[in-house]
Design an enzyme around this catalytic site. Sequence first.
Site, PDB file in Angstrom:
ATOM      1  N   ASP A  27      28.387 -27.977 -40.152  1.00 16.27           N
ATOM      2  CA  ASP A  27      28.998 -28.843 -41.163  1.00 16.27           C
ATOM      3  C   ASP A  27      28.079 -30.018 -41.490  1.00 16.27           C
ATOM      4  O   ASP A  27      27.287 -30.450 -40.652  1.00 16.27           O
ATOM      5  CB  ASP A  27      30.344 -29.353 -40.621  1.00 16.27           C
ATOM      6  CG  ASP A  27      31.209 -29.938 -41.724  1.00 16.27           C
ATOM      7  OD1 ASP A  27      30.916 -29.708 -42.912  1.00 16.27           O
ATOM      8  OD2 ASP A  27      32.184 -30.638 -41.390  1.00 16.27           O
ATOM      9  N   HIS A  44      22.305 -27.618 -48.559  1.00 13.97           N
ATOM     10  CA  HIS A  44      22.427 -26.245 -48.044  1.00 13.97           C
ATOM     11  C   HIS A  44      21.046 -25.635 -47.802  1.00 13.97           C
ATOM     12  O   HIS A  44      20.844 -24.898 -46.844  1.00 13.97           O
ATOM     13  CB  HIS A  44      23.226 -25.362 -49.012  1.00 13.97           C
ATOM     14  CG  HIS A  44      24.650 -25.804 -49.184  1.00 13.97           C
ATOM     15  ND1 HIS A  44      25.455 -26.113 -48.116  1.00 13.97           N
ATOM     16  CD2 HIS A  44      25.424 -25.988 -50.287  1.00 13.97           C
ATOM     17  CE1 HIS A  44      26.659 -26.459 -48.556  1.00 13.97           C
ATOM     18  NE2 HIS A  44      26.658 -26.403 -49.876  1.00 13.97           N
ATOM     19  N   LEU A 138      18.800 -10.871 -29.230  1.00 11.96           N
ATOM     20  CA  LEU A 138      19.847 -11.735 -29.799  1.00 11.96           C
ATOM     21  C   LEU A 138      20.636 -11.009 -30.894  1.00 11.96           C
ATOM     22  O   LEU A 138      20.040 -10.353 -31.751  1.00 11.96           O
ATOM     23  CB  LEU A 138      19.177 -12.979 -30.400  1.00 11.96           C
ATOM     24  CG  LEU A 138      20.080 -13.908 -31.223  1.00 11.96           C
ATOM     25  CD1 LEU A 138      21.102 -14.615 -30.331  1.00 11.96           C
ATOM     26  CD2 LEU A 138      19.240 -14.948 -31.979  1.00 11.96           C
TER      27      LEU A 138
END
Length: 247
Positions: A27, A44, A138
């Site tokens: 956030d 962003h 991962l």
Amino acid sequence: MNSSESSSVNANIDPANLPSHIAIIMDGNGRWAKKRILNRIEGHKKGSDAVRLIVRTCREIGISILTLYAFSTENWQRPKTEVTALMSLLKNFLKSEQKEMLDNNIRLNVIGQIEKLPEDVQQVLHKTMTLTKENNGLMLNLALSYGGRAEIVRMVREIATKTKKGEIDPDLITPELVSDFLYTKGMPDPDLLIRTSGEMRISNFLLWQIAYTEIFVTETLWPDFSKQEFLQILKHYQRRERRFGKV
Ligand code: FPP
């Protein structure tokens, strides 16, 4: 912090006590941009650099699953220009990271309503998931058009349908069975949830899965989130005693 100090933070992390699954609510992109009198989309963009950095760090230290809240079911209500920009950032990120994922044994997975995403984004996602499906390092688990309540409603519908058909005995519905009908089927629940930019909320993220997850909230805005802070949070996590409701 110089590089030797940052590697000493790394060295203080006990490799035997790492969280297997880390979830992050990324956030603060908008606030990061606003502080600099920039368009939210610039926030962003900078946020996707932080994604790259944290994915790389998780791979380096040996985390098994990283789940990132990249786009929520509620995010569709943002202005069309912002939604379009987020989708195009995501597409570019996947295209530019495909090689890194293949070279570094990273597997891509998506949780959420993938069918609601624009056709071209779905195509890149499916292509990247197929290309990386044999990787066992991962797992980069992207939550896209994801909402915890929508996930629970979907699970209830599927279990109810199977129950009606006689395929599931209602007496045999257990927490394990419920977990098997969620997007995260087969994954361990997150050990650690990090939220950046200071809000004390869960925002409809992984509602079922975080029952016993350790939560860390940092004031840092997502685009400013660094490897150093991430490693510090891991150190704090290792000092916490996890009791899972027991004494
Ligand atoms: C929250 O910031 C962030 C999002 C809604 C999207 C997260 C997207 C990225 C980090 C970039 C693209 C993703 C990938 C996987 C490459 P906000 O806009 O709610 O910030 P604010 O609360 O300060 O307005």
